[in-house]
Design an enzyme around this catalytic site. Structure first.
Site, PDB file in Angstrom:
ATOM      1  N   LYS A 235       0.828  -1.199   0.000  1.00  0.00           N
ATOM      2  CA  LYS A 235       0.000   0.000   0.000  1.00  0.00           C
ATOM      3  C   LYS A 235       0.872   1.262   0.000  1.00  0.00           C
ATOM      4  O   LYS A 235       2.058   1.232   0.325  1.00  0.00           O
ATOM      5  CB  LYS A 235      -0.927  -0.003   1.220  1.00  0.00           C
ATOM      6  N   ARG A 269      -3.944  -9.790   3.982  1.00  0.00           N
ATOM      7  CA  ARG A 269      -4.137  -9.854   2.529  1.00  0.00           C
ATOM      8  C   ARG A 269      -2.834  -9.396   1.865  1.00  0.00           C
ATOM      9  O   ARG A 269      -2.461  -8.236   1.969  1.00  0.00           O
ATOM     10  CB  ARG A 269      -5.304  -8.959   2.120  1.00  0.00           C
TER      11      ARG A 269
END
Length: 299
Positions: A235, A269
């Site tokens: 991210k 994840r």
């Protein structure tokens, strides 16, 4: 001498769950969710698995590499053009069907549309991962009428719409309150607590400072009583914190996943499945939740 406290053990109301025919005990187990994007414009791989054969091969390989779940998405979270439910189904359904035929891994589908959810559940998906936090109430009805588990994620924007400069009075309190309200909504629509997972939505309508603080305050999310999913892999908060491009964020992603587990998350994840599986299995062993594969050293 002061002894440092151990890891945070969240008060999960129903930690033992059957998901896709697999038993998970989230009081002492970490699930690794692999990411397969059947999109031409995903934020991380920019279409590497958009072609059907590549998406299927990547999904099967993720299962072979030890992923507990494989999450298949046909529409990115980021703002962009509308994609019809029929087109989204055409992207994800063949991958679900192929993976279900090749492996017994838990299959998750990242969608906010009830039509897509119904189709993939019928084809073998056992988790619906809704990054919009049940934007469409009918999605909850579809999940309630099945045996599937629902991941409820915190985000603020309407699907695929921009949300510039998000602001929070208190990001931990605000996200926890929002997730509690959405989980209550799911319960009211007939989804039992044993089939609800919450995700604080790292980076989703949040800046890097928001996401770092939210990670520190994951115990407040875990205190809701549901298993927590942390989607931290590659991210922007990792890239901005370390000044690393997307291709060089693995170490930061593994550190963020490990910290998230120690602060209460139970599902991570991740894009790099082998490295993530090794990291989480090592963490389970350190926490006393799993035995080593073998013991020879100094014996």
């Amino acid at each position: 001498m002061t002894v440092a406290p151990g890891p945070y053990l969240p008060p999960i109301a129903e930690p033992v769950r059957m998901i896709g025919g697999h038993r998970f005990d989230f009081s002492r187990q970490i699930a690794v969710m692999a990411v397969i994007n059947r999109t031409p414009d995903s934020f991380y791989d920019q279409g590497r698995t958009f072609a059907l054969d590549r998406a299927v091969a990547a999904a099967v390989q993720a299962a072979a590499d030890g992923a507990d779940w494989v999450d298949i998405g046909g529409v990115p979270f980021a703002p962009g053009p509308e994609l019809s439910a029929a087109d989204e189904t055409e992207r994800v359904l063949p991958v679900v069907e192929a993976l279900a035929a090749a492996s017994d891994v838990v299959i998750s589908v990242d969608t906010f549309r009830p039509e897509v959810a119904a189709a993939v559940i019928a084809a073998g998906a056992s988790v619906i991962n809704d990054t919009t936090g049940i934007h469409d109430p009918r999605l909850a009805d579809v999940v309630a009428d099945s045996e599937a588990t629902l991941v409820i994620t915190h985000s603020l924007a309407a699907p695929r719409q921009p949300f510039p400069r998000p602001q929070y009075g208190d990001v931990g309190r605000d996200v926890a309150g929002h997730l509690a309200a959405r989980a209550d909504f799911a319960l009211a629509r007939g989804i039992p607590a044993s089939r609800i997972i919450v995700d604080p939505g790292h980076d989703l309508n949040k800046n890097t400072l928001h996401t770092l603080e939210l990670t520190r305050r994951l115990p407040e999310i875990a205190a809701l009583g549901y298993p927590v999913l942390a989607a931290v892999s590659n991210k922007d908060f990792v890239g901005e914190t370390l000044d690393r491009p997307k291709a060089e964020r693995l170490a930061g992603s593994l550190a963020a996943a490990t910290a998230s587990v120690l602060l209460g998350a139970r599902i991570v994840r991740m894009h790099d499945v082998p490295a993530s599986v090794d990291a989480m299995r090592m963490l389970e062993a350190i926490l006393g939740w799993r035995m080593p594969a073998y013991t020879r050293h100094n014996l």
